[in-house]
Structures are given as C-alpha cells and as structure tokens.
Scaffold this active site. Structure first.
Site, PDB file in Angstrom:
ATOM      1  N   GLU A  17      -8.503   0.318  -2.957  1.00  0.00           N
ATOM      2  CA  GLU A  17      -9.447   0.065  -1.640  1.00  0.00           C
ATOM      3  C   GLU A  17     -10.501   1.561  -2.116  1.00  0.00           C
ATOM      4  O   GLU A  17     -10.257   2.604  -2.102  1.00  0.00           O
ATOM      5  CB  GLU A  17      -8.762   0.595  -0.393  1.00  0.00           C
ATOM      6  N   GLY A  72       1.013  -1.323   4.343  1.00  0.00           N
ATOM      7  CA  GLY A  72       1.452  -0.005   3.956  1.00  0.00           C
ATOM      8  C   GLY A  72       2.485   0.663   4.804  1.00  0.00           C
ATOM      9  O   GLY A  72       3.611   0.840   4.686  1.00  0.00           O
ATOM     10  N   HIS A  73       1.843   1.213   6.043  1.00  0.00           N
ATOM     11  CA  HIS A  73       2.424   1.988   6.994  1.00  0.00           C
ATOM     12  C   HIS A  73       3.835   1.292   7.205  1.00  0.00           C
ATOM     13  O   HIS A  73       4.884   2.085   7.557  1.00  0.00           O
ATOM     14  CB  HIS A  73       1.687   2.185   8.078  1.00  0.00           C
ATOM     15  N   GLU A  81     -10.864  -9.411   2.884  1.00  0.00           N
ATOM     16  CA  GLU A  81      -9.562  -9.040   3.558  1.00  0.00           C
ATOM     17  C   GLU A  81     -10.087  -8.829   5.050  1.00  0.00           C
ATOM     18  O   GLU A  81     -10.652  -8.082   5.393  1.00  0.00           O
ATOM     19  CB  GLU A  81      -9.164  -7.924   3.256  1.00  0.00           C
ATOM     20  N   HIS A 113      -5.751   3.487  -1.761  1.00  0.00           N
ATOM     21  CA  HIS A 113      -6.909   3.896  -1.199  1.00  0.00           C
ATOM     22  C   HIS A 113      -7.303   5.255  -1.814  1.00  0.00           C
ATOM     23  O   HIS A 113      -6.687   6.254  -1.268  1.00  0.00           O
ATOM     24  CB  HIS A 113      -7.062   3.998   0.156  1.00  0.00           C
ATOM     25  N   HIS A 139       0.947   6.338   1.632  1.00  0.00           N
ATOM     26  CA  HIS A 139       1.722   7.104   2.626  1.00  0.00           C
ATOM     27  C   HIS A 139       2.818   7.946   1.887  1.00  0.00           C
ATOM     28  O   HIS A 139       3.296   8.650   2.255  1.00  0.00           O
ATOM     29  CB  HIS A 139       2.120   6.522   3.883  1.00  0.00           C
ATOM     30  N   THR A 146      -8.208   3.693   8.490  1.00  0.00           N
ATOM     31  CA  THR A 146      -9.460   2.751   8.180  1.00  0.00           C
ATOM     32  C   THR A 146      -9.631   2.032   9.548  1.00  0.00           C
ATOM     33  O   THR A 146      -9.135   0.858   9.768  1.00  0.00           O
ATOM     34  CB  THR A 146      -9.413   1.732   7.068  1.00  0.00           C
ATOM     35  N   ASN A 173       0.831  -1.192   0.103  1.00  0.00           N
ATOM     36  CA  ASN A 173       0.060  -0.080   0.015  1.00  0.00           C
ATOM     37  C   ASN A 173       0.983   1.208  -0.011  1.00  0.00           C
ATOM     38  O   ASN A 173       1.635   1.218   0.746  1.00  0.00           O
ATOM     39  CB  ASN A 173      -0.687   0.125   1.150  1.00  0.00           C
ATOM     40  N   ARG A 211      -9.541   7.982  -1.144  1.00  0.00           N
ATOM     41  CA  ARG A 211     -10.391   8.520  -0.113  1.00  0.00           C
ATOM     42  C   ARG A 211     -11.216   9.589  -0.881  1.00  0.00           C
ATOM     43  O   ARG A 211     -10.877  10.465  -1.656  1.00  0.00           O
ATOM     44  CB  ARG A 211      -9.544   9.175   0.889  1.00  0.00           C
ATOM     45  N   ARG A 269      -7.320  12.659   0.766  1.00  0.00           N
ATOM     46  CA  ARG A 269      -5.949  13.361   1.570  1.00  0.00           C
ATOM     47  C   ARG A 269      -4.557  12.637   1.103  1.00  0.00           C
ATOM     48  O   ARG A 269      -3.477  13.180   1.765  1.00  0.00           O
ATOM     49  CB  ARG A 269      -6.282  12.797   3.016  1.00  0.00           C
ATOM     50  N   HIS A 318      -3.801  -4.372   7.864  1.00  0.00           N
ATOM     51  CA  HIS A 318      -3.853  -3.435   8.588  1.00  0.00           C
ATOM     52  C   HIS A 318      -3.077  -3.751   9.767  1.00  0.00           C
ATOM     53  O   HIS A 318      -3.346  -4.389  10.797  1.00  0.00           O
ATOM     54  CB  HIS A 318      -5.440  -3.251   9.116  1.00  0.00           C
ATOM     55  N   ARG A 328       3.026  18.833   0.912  1.00  0.00           N
ATOM     56  CA  ARG A 328       3.474  20.176   0.338  1.00  0.00           C
ATOM     57  C   ARG A 328       2.582  20.591  -0.935  1.00  0.00           C
ATOM     58  O   ARG A 328       2.938  21.315  -1.596  1.00  0.00           O
ATOM     59  CB  ARG A 328       4.953  20.225  -0.031  1.00  0.00           C
TER      60      ARG A 328
HETATM   61  N1  PXP Z   1      -5.902  -3.202   3.813  1.00  0.00           N
HETATM   62  C1  PXP Z   1      -6.676  -2.020   3.844  1.00  0.00           C
HETATM   63  C2  PXP Z   1      -8.105  -2.741   3.646  1.00  0.00           C
HETATM   64  C3  PXP Z   1      -6.549  -0.846   4.347  1.00  0.00           C
HETATM   65  O1  PXP Z   1      -7.496   0.128   4.473  1.00  0.00           O
HETATM   66  C4  PXP Z   1      -4.945  -0.446   4.756  1.00  0.00           C
HETATM   67  C5  PXP Z   1      -5.043   0.968   5.416  1.00  0.00           C
HETATM   68  O2  PXP Z   1      -5.026   1.839   4.327  1.00  0.00           O
HETATM   69  C6  PXP Z   1      -4.304  -1.488   4.776  1.00  0.00           C
HETATM   70  C7  PXP Z   1      -4.359  -2.685   4.435  1.00  0.00           C
HETATM   71  C8  PXP Z   1      -2.901  -1.085   4.988  1.00  0.00           C
HETATM   72  O3  PXP Z   1      -2.835  -0.966   6.594  1.00  0.00           O
HETATM   73  P1  PXP Z   1      -1.249  -0.474   7.125  1.00  0.00           P
HETATM   74  O4  PXP Z   1      -1.048   0.902   6.595  1.00  0.00           O
HETATM   75  O5  PXP Z   1      -1.500  -0.330   8.650  1.00  0.00           O
HETATM   76  O6  PXP Z   1      -0.275  -1.662   6.827  1.00  0.00           O
END
Ligand code: PXP
Length: 247
Positions: A70, A213-214, A151, A43, A10, A101, A7, A45, A49, A191, A18
């Site tokens: 997403e 992702g994060h 998921e 995603h 970020h 989320t 993902n 949104r 954002r 997540h 910026r």
């Molecule tokens: N899966 C879904 C459906 C999500 O909404 C997210 C967060 O955007 C993730 C996975 C990834 O989560 P994380 O960024 O905490 O790894």
C-alpha cells in the site's frame, strides 16, 4: 474462493512502540502464510510509523504468496516500489495526522499523477490497484487512468451502526462492484473488516480478495496469529458456503 490478504502493519506498530526488534513483521508474515493468508499486505507510510523500508526489502525476499504494497502517490515511495517490485501496489491517500487511511484515494482530483504512477508501476510488471470509495465517479476515473483492479474502502460500511445505514452501505458496495466488473475491473475490499462484518460482502460482484489487518492482529494478541488468521479464513469460507446454499 475469495482470497485473504493479511495486513501486518500493526505488528510493526507494536515493535516501533519500543523502536526495537520484536515483534518482527517478517516472522508474522511467515506465520500468516502458514495459517492460510493468500497475500501479505504492508503500508510503507511517509512517516514510517510502522513498516520500515528494511522490512519491505526483507519481505520481498521471504514472502512466498504475494506481497501487496500500500503506497501513496509520493515520488519517494514510487521510486522504492519500482526498485523492490511488490507483486501488487495499492495506491492509497495519505495524510500525516490521520490515525489510519481515512477515505479512498481521490482519483478524480489527481488524474494526471494517478495515470503517471499506474503507468510507471505497470511498466515494471507490478499489478496496480486503487483504494477508492465506492463511488461511481471514482470507479470511472480509476478505469480512465488505467487501473484494472480497485479496492473498495469499506470503512463507511464497517463504521455504520444503525441497520438502515449498514444496509445502505452494503448496497452501495454491491452496486459499485457491479459497475467495476462491467468495466472489466477486478474488485478487492478492505478497511475496518472484522470476523463479524465480512460475511455480508462475500457476494460482491467480481470480489477477488479482502485485505484485513487490525481485526486479525487484535485477535492475534489474545489467541495467537496463526489462529487469528485461520479464524478469518474460516469466517470467509462459512459466509461463502452459506451463500452457495442459497443459490
Ligand atoms: N486496505 C487498505 C488499502 C488499507 O489502507 C488498510 C489499512 O491500512 C486496510 C486494507 C486494512 O484495514 P484494517 O486494518 O482496518 O483491516
């Protein structure tokens, strides 16, 4: 082998700080793929954002693996998905004020709309996944509205800090994965997953992919995206190999 969806939201979050051009999520997607990502996840949104509609359009042209969008059940984004045709759409809940989320989609409470959106996206040839909590009623409802991929939201597992809670959340995920598989549903998970907590989930029944992702983007800030993605692939493979040895 379990697949890894990276993902890249970020990367766009940093760019939007910026409102400029860098870092470019399109470049990030290409690097993630070279490093071993099996899928690029974004995603779109409602408040835009991070990922912008333009990013999605370009990614549709450049992503060489699979593009997973997403998205909420809102008409605006459903229309965009029907035009851009991601390989997969993951239906998620969305609240403007949330930081991320928080919790899975309440399929039980939105059956009619879920059915409509799943049917419309499937009619366009898009694979449809539902991001749900590991909850029996949500699994059954996802099946009822026509989803054949879920998921599981792993946030409660990832946030658990006491051993008893970690073990209870792990058990819940494993049990719900078994239920999903018994209904012929493919299982994904995501997540809050990190290099440290992903290993305990590799034995979930029917597990097809993680979406992360994060944790990857955070590591990328320090060591580079290519290495951060490769390290996650290694973490997953090591856990899989360790499990195979036990069998
Ligand atoms: N899966 C879904 C459906 C999500 O909404 C997210 C967060 O955007 C993730 C996975 C990834 O989560 P994380 O960024 O905490 O790894």
């Amino acid at each position: 082998m379990i697949k890894l969806g990276v993902n890249i939201d970020h990367v766009a979050t940093l760019r939007q700080a910026r409102r400029g051009r860098e870092p470019d999520p399109v470049a990030a997607a290409a690097i993630a793929e070279i490093a071993g990502a099996d899928q690029i996840t974004v995603h779109l949104r409602e408040d835009r954002r991070h990922i912008q509609t333009r990013d999605l359009k370009i990614l549709r042209e450049t992503v060489r693996t699979r593009l997973n969008l997403e998205m909420a059940l809102e008409e605006d984004v459903v229309g965009i998905a029907e035009k851009i045709l991601p390989d997969m759409a993951t239906l998620v809940p969305e609240h403007r004020e949330e930081i991320t989320t928080e919790g899975g989609l309440d399929v039980v409470g939105h059956r009619a709309r879920c059915f409509e959106v799943v049917s419309r996206l499937a009619a366009k040839g898009i694979a449809v996944s539902m991001f749900i909590d590991p909850d029996e009623k949500q699994v059954e409802a996802a099946f009822d509205v026509g989803a054949r991929i879920v998921e599981f939201h792993t946030g409660a597992y990832a946030n658990a800090s006491v051993a008893a809670d970690i073990s209870a959340e792990t058990k819940r995920l494993h049990e719900m994965a078994e239920l999903a598989v018994s209904r012929g549903i493919t299982v994904n998970a995501g997540h809050g997953l990190t290099y440290w907590n992903v290993g305990a989930l590799v034995t979930m029944a029917g597990l097809h992919e993680f979406n992360i992702g994060h944790s990857i983007v955070s590591r990328a800030v320090l060591v580079g995206l290519e290495r951060a993605v490769a390290d996650m692939v290694t973490a997953i493979r090591r856990a899989e190999t360790a499990q195979l040895r036990k069998m």
